[in-house]
Design an enzyme around this catalytic site. Structure first.
Site, short mmCIF file in Angstrom:
data_model
loop_
_atom_site.label_atom_id
_atom_site.label_comp_id
_atom_site.label_asym_id
_atom_site.label_seq_id
_atom_site.Cartn_x
_atom_site.Cartn_y
_atom_site.Cartn_z
N GLN A 64 -9.56 7.49 2.21
CA GLN A 64 -9.50 7.78 3.65
C GLN A 64 -10.10 9.14 3.98
O GLN A 64 -10.04 10.08 3.19
CB GLN A 64 -8.04 7.74 4.12
CG GLN A 64 -7.86 7.85 5.62
CD GLN A 64 -6.43 7.60 6.06
OE1 GLN A 64 -5.52 7.51 5.23
NE2 GLN A 64 -6.21 7.48 7.35
N HIS B 162 -2.39 -11.89 2.59
CA HIS B 162 -1.07 -11.41 3.00
C HIS B 162 -1.19 -10.46 4.19
O HIS B 162 -0.41 -10.54 5.15
CB HIS B 162 -0.38 -10.70 1.84
CG HIS B 162 0.96 -10.14 2.20
ND1 HIS B 162 1.12 -8.84 2.65
CD2 HIS B 162 2.20 -10.69 2.22
CE1 HIS B 162 2.39 -8.62 2.92
NE2 HIS B 162 3.07 -9.73 2.67
N ARG C 132 -0.43 -9.31 9.85
CA ARG C 132 -0.92 -8.44 10.93
C ARG C 132 -1.73 -9.15 12.02
O ARG C 132 -2.08 -8.52 13.02
CB ARG C 132 -1.79 -7.34 10.32
CG ARG C 132 -1.05 -6.45 9.34
CD ARG C 132 0.04 -5.64 10.02
NE ARG C 132 0.62 -4.65 9.11
CZ ARG C 132 1.41 -3.66 9.49
NH1 ARG C 132 1.73 -3.54 10.77
NH2 ARG C 132 1.90 -2.81 8.61
#
Length: 249
Positions: free
Chosen positions: A105, A196, A201
């Site tokens: 990130q 998943h 989401r």
């Protein structure tokens, strides 16, 4: 002045499959590398390379059978890496909770916030007055950040290491940055983890920004390995956004 960023998701790497020598098994040319690898791994469990069951002889039929019976551990052999931009820092905090992914990130200790943009929630972005108010708050926050940064660098002037001095100042000043500050992140996961993530989401109840991200990931992964992701059905909600669901997720 801060600028608004839009979500951008790109597939930058995916599994390559090289069938082993000495195995009498015919790979279907239409199958992606990931799909072929999952089939091979499943057949390796039972030495069924000669495809004895006509009902699951084809790659699509075999993979759909895997999903139907819940033998989705085989999907862990295939992976995809996505590069995500235009994601808010608050959404990235939700994303990194998915522990079976690997993440790299953007560093707020190294990259100055003026080099990034901001991500507006849909409810704010569709209202001109709320957008103006939010962007004003962002600009004020960045002004405070710069003031803090200058003061902290002065406070740390006795530190001889210039890079360390800058990092220490920024890691303290970033505390005032808002959650809508844009983050950029590289995410690698196996297909089971991606399924998943999408299953959790892309639902109607999920956070709107996370749902948009999940749908974008689904569309890319469906192009990469259609059979392993085409059981997700995308529908449009009353507010114009999309959701997805699968009987196997």
């Amino acid at each position: 002045m801060a600028r608004i960023s839009e979500l951008d998701v790109q597939l930058i790497a995916a599994t390559q499959f090289h069938p082993p020598q000495g195995i009498e098994w015919e790979r279907e040319q239409a199958a992606s590398d990931g799909e072929a690898l999952v089939e091979f791994a499943g057949r390796a469990c039972y030495e069924s390379f000669d495809k004895p069951n006509p009902r699951t002889a084809s790659n699509p039929a075999y993979l759909r059978h895997i999903l139907e019976v819940g033998h989705d551990a085989l999907l862990e052999h295939a992976t995809a890496t996505l590069y995500i931009r235009g994601l808010s820092r608050s959404a990235s905090h939700e994303l990194v909770r998915h522990r079976h992914f690997s993440f790299s990130q953007l560093s707020q200790r190294y990259v100055h916030p003026e080099e990034t943009q901001v991500v507006l929630p849909k409810l704010i972005a569709e209202d001109e007055q709320l957008t103006r108010l939010t962007m004003q708050a962002v600009d004020e926050t960045r002004f405070v950040y710069n003031e803090l940064l200058s003061a902290l660098e002065g406070k740390l002037e006795d530190e001889p290491n210039a890079l360390l001095r800058k990092k220490q100042a920024r890691q303290a000043a970033r505390a005032v940055l808002p959650n809508l500050t844009e983050s950029r992140i590289v995410v690698t996961g196996n297909y089971r983890a991606w399924r998943h993530f999408i299953g959790a989401r892309a639902t109607e109840q999920a956070d709107t920004e996370m749902r948009e991200l999940a749908i974008a990931c689904l569309k890319l992964l469906r192009e990469q390995s259609p059979v392993l992701f085409d059981d997700f059905h995308i529908t449009q909600l009353a507010d114009g956004t999309e959701m997805a669901s699968s009987p196997y997720a």
